[in-house]
Design a protein around this motif. Structure first.
Motif, short mmCIF file in Angstrom:
data_model
loop_
_atom_site.label_atom_id
_atom_site.label_comp_id
_atom_site.label_asym_id
_atom_site.label_seq_id
_atom_site.Cartn_x
_atom_site.Cartn_y
_atom_site.Cartn_z
N UNK A 177 -7.02 5.54 -63.09
CA UNK A 177 -8.32 5.51 -62.14
C UNK A 177 -8.40 4.14 -61.34
N UNK B 161 -16.82 8.91 -56.48
CA UNK B 161 -15.71 8.21 -56.72
C UNK B 161 -15.20 8.07 -55.01
N UNK C 254 -5.40 -0.03 -47.75
CA UNK C 254 -6.07 -0.35 -46.95
C UNK C 254 -5.72 -1.75 -46.20
N UNK C 255 -5.18 -2.75 -46.94
CA UNK C 255 -4.88 -3.97 -46.63
C UNK C 255 -3.80 -3.72 -45.71
N UNK D 185 -7.41 3.18 -57.50
CA UNK D 185 -8.11 2.59 -56.58
C UNK D 185 -7.45 1.30 -56.06
N UNK D 186 -6.88 0.63 -56.80
CA UNK D 186 -6.09 -0.61 -56.56
C UNK D 186 -5.07 -0.11 -55.55
N UNK E 93 2.73 -7.48 -51.80
CA UNK E 93 1.68 -6.79 -52.55
C UNK E 93 1.09 -8.09 -53.49
N UNK E 94 1.88 -8.69 -54.17
CA UNK E 94 1.75 -9.53 -55.39
C UNK E 94 1.65 -11.06 -55.09
N UNK F 211 -14.74 4.50 -52.99
CA UNK F 211 -13.48 3.91 -52.73
C UNK F 211 -13.38 3.77 -51.12
N UNK G 156 2.52 -0.41 -58.24
CA UNK G 156 1.44 -0.88 -59.24
C UNK G 156 2.00 -0.54 -60.57
N UNK H 241 -15.06 0.79 -50.01
CA UNK H 241 -14.45 -0.42 -50.24
C UNK H 241 -13.10 -0.70 -49.17
N UNK H 242 -12.49 0.49 -49.20
CA UNK H 242 -11.20 0.74 -48.36
C UNK H 242 -11.54 0.33 -46.96
N UNK H 243 -12.62 0.84 -46.33
CA UNK H 243 -13.35 0.35 -44.90
C UNK H 243 -13.67 -1.04 -44.84
N UNK I 48 3.68 2.43 -52.81
CA UNK I 48 2.42 1.33 -53.80
C UNK I 48 2.13 1.71 -54.93
N UNK J 293 -12.35 -3.48 -46.48
CA UNK J 293 -11.09 -4.09 -46.58
C UNK J 293 -10.52 -3.99 -45.00
N UNK J 294 -10.27 -3.03 -44.50
CA UNK J 294 -9.81 -2.96 -43.09
C UNK J 294 -10.66 -3.72 -42.19
N UNK K 165 -10.15 -7.39 -42.59
CA UNK K 165 -8.93 -7.60 -41.80
C UNK K 165 -8.50 -7.66 -40.36
N UNK L 289 -5.04 2.48 -53.50
CA UNK L 289 -5.65 2.83 -52.51
C UNK L 289 -6.07 1.42 -51.45
N UNK L 290 -6.64 0.68 -52.13
CA UNK L 290 -7.16 -0.67 -51.40
C UNK L 290 -5.93 -1.45 -50.89
N UNK L 291 -4.62 -1.46 -51.49
CA UNK L 291 -3.83 -2.12 -50.99
C UNK L 291 -3.32 -1.43 -49.66
#
Lengths: 184, 390
Positions: A46, B57, A57-58, A50-51, B206-207, B61, A81, B64-66, A77, B68-69, B72, A53-55
């Motif tokens: 889980x 959920x 989004x980035x 979510x990580x 990514x990292x 999510x 991960x 949070x995603x919105x 992605x 983040x967008x 940025x 999905x946030x990536x």
């Protein structure tokens, strides 16, 4: 499940930071991604989902493509991960968390669920017998519903190697399930 | 002794099996009764993961995603861009050297064409070329690394590496040292490894700066590992499977100046020969098959520059933002190589497929890897019982 013609406007809205769009995109891919991660031994599918999905989004501002491309990109992605998490743990993947990962979202008949769980348990045990690459390939192809080419891209392998891996993986699964009478 | 007909028969059986497997995985009706027994397995696994996630959920999510967008999304204002331009005056010597290298690569390649049609008109990159090159540094490190991944997707492998090096250099994070060494090590080898390089750059993007691992060293090691795959693909590393001496595997906090194994690394300015078709074939055990694969690669339409990796492209390319891509899903990766010792063996087993099966993709049966294969059960090397009834 597919957004179809709705994908393009949803993507644009997601790039604009619209929550409804992200909710739609998440509903589309969360299940398969979580299943893939869980089946490949992610410690916390889980969190990893979510990580992932946030990536997404980035980096969404740079993404251009259709729904298939998007799905494939998400799995790229997710796979990265997963590799990170494997490295962090420093051990082979386990395939015991798919049930846990899907338990929250399964609904419906209790008996049916119990039967599903039994079968799923057998399936997961059979999956454990596969080599890493066979498991990765079959998880991406079955759970991620990705094509040969997309799977090859994500795993950094040739299509021929993916075909060989899925042949052998399916043979191994069949032998094991035949032995246990699961497919009879 | 097996005759050619035997191999051909086996190949036909294998192809038939592969087609059946495609039917199985795409839900089409099956002819193979043995394989049909696996349908419940496929459907069972899919049903386990096909449920919608809980709405709580989803909302969490999505929010949070919105966020983040939105964090940025603000575009740099003129004032901000001007501020960054002023900041760039204080380039570190190494960054300046790398910038010069980026400028020199296409120039030395003798392909200083006027402009790449993909770029002109882009307001973010419409500055003077010299400023453009330095301007690569605009924005965050992750943005520049993303640009590098997009360059790789276009087949501009070495430009992508240089771009990523610049990004990591200017980032100043100590955990980037190993990553930098690894990237520099493959500067001459990564030209046609589009998919692998994309994977590497995606990993970096990514990292980088996220301190993967307890001490941040995991990031560098991850990059080194992926870089070894690329170098191994091109015959650069002695021991691509287990981590030979070519790439740094030590603590990233160590001295950054040492670049182990650089004896095999061509200078950046000479690295533009990698993109030529057939380059891999020359280094491959199975040159004929590989040649087939590379020949097809140019016809897939997915390789942005089938004649090379873009190193010989116009100098302007260096500083331009690559067009947004959907390359994550790029279906055919002509140069994606097997990286697993086990499956490398499988590739060899069915190597002939690539020759006779041109319509199924250029990659098949292209055993680039020479890692020692892990033995598998002999019964698994034959088409086996799955195809028995077909």
């Amino acid at each position: 499940m597919s957004l179809g013609a709705e994908f393009a406007p949803t993507l644009e809205a997601a790039k604009d930071g619209e929550e409804w769009a992200w909710a739609d995109l998440y509903r589309e891919v969360a299940g398969p991604v979580k299943g893939y991660l869980a089946s490949r031994g992610a410690m916390d599918p889980e969190d990893l989902t979510s990580e992932t999905f946030l990536q997404v989004a980035r980096n969404i501002h740079a993404f251009e493509g259709n729904e298939t491309s998007f799905r494939s990109w998400v799995f790229v992605i997710a796979h990265r991960r997963l590799i990170d998490s494997r490295r962090a743990r420093g051990r082979r993947p386990e395939t015991t968390t798919l049930l846990e990962a899907t338990a929250d979202s399964t609904g419906g008949d209790v008996e049916e669920e119990a039967l599903d769980s039994l079968v799923a348990e057998e399936l997961l045990r059979a999956f454990e017998q596969l080599t890493d690459i066979q498991g990765d390939v079959l998880a991406l192809r079955i759970l991620g519903r990705l094509t040969l080419e997309e799977t090859a891209q994500i795993l950094g392998k040739r299509v021929g190697a993916i075909k060989a891996a899925q042949r052998r993986g399916l043979m191994a699964l069949q032998q094991r399930l035949d032995f246990q009478g699961v497919t009879q | 002794m097996r005759r050619l007909g035997d191999y051909r028969c086996e190949m036909q059986t294998t192809r038939r099996l592969d087609r059946e497997i495609e039917r199985l995985l795409t839900g089409a009706p099956l002819q193979d009764r043995d394989l049909a027994l696996l349908t419940p397995l496929v459907e069972g696994l899919r049903s386990l993961t096909g449920h919608l996630p809980p709405e709580t959920e989803v909302r969490s999510i999505a929010a949070r995603a919105a966020a983040v967008v939105l964090e940025r999304s603000p575009q740099p204002t003129d004032a901000a861009a001007s501020h960054r331009r002023r900041q760039r005056v204080g380039l570190t010597p190494r960054l300046a050297a790398m910038t010069m290298a980026v400028l020199m690569v296409p120039a030395m390649a003798g392909a200083a064409l006027a402009a790449d049609s993909a770029i002109p008109g882009d307001p973010l990159y419409g500055l003077d070329r010299a400023f453009e090159v330095v301007g690569i540094g605009a924005g965050s490190t992750s943005e520049r690394l993303l640009e590098a991944a997009q360059m790789a997707a276009q087949g501009r492998g070495n430009e992508a590496i240089n771009h990523a090096v610049l990004a990591l250099e200017s980032d100043g994070d100590s955990s980037n040292v190993l990553a930098l060494q690894a990237l520099e090590s493959i500067a001459g080898f990564a030209g046609d490894d589009r998919s692998e390089l994309m994977a590497l750059l995606a990993y970096i993007s990514e990292n980088a700066g996220r301190g993967v691992g307890a001490d941040g060293s995991e990031f560098g090691r991850g990059v080194a590992e992926l870089a070894r795959e690329i170098a191994g693909e091109n015959g650069a590393g002695d021991n691509p499977a287990t981590g030979g001496p070519d790439f740094p595997t030590t603590d990233p906090n160590g001295p950054p100046a040492v670049n182990p194994g650089q004896g095999q690394q061509p200078p950046v300015g000479q690295s533009n020969s990698n993109g030529e078709p057939g380059n891999n074939g020359a280094q491959n055990e199975n040159g004929a098959q590989n040649g087939t694969g590379n020949g097809n690669a140019g016809t897939t339409g997915n390789t942005a520059n089938p004649n090379g990796n873009g190193d010989a492209g116009p100098p302007d390319d260096v500083s331009k933002a690559p067009p947004a891509v959907d390359k994550p899903a790029d279906p055919v990766a002509p140069d994606s190589g097997g990286t697993d010792a086990d499956e490398g063996n499988e590739d060899v087993d069915h190597g002939n497929e690539g020759v006779d099966q041109g319509t199924q993709g250029p990659d098949e049966g292209n055993p680039v890897k020479t890692k020692s294969p892990k033995p598998e059960s002999p019964s698994l090397t034959a088409p086996g019982r799955l195809g028995a009834s077909s």
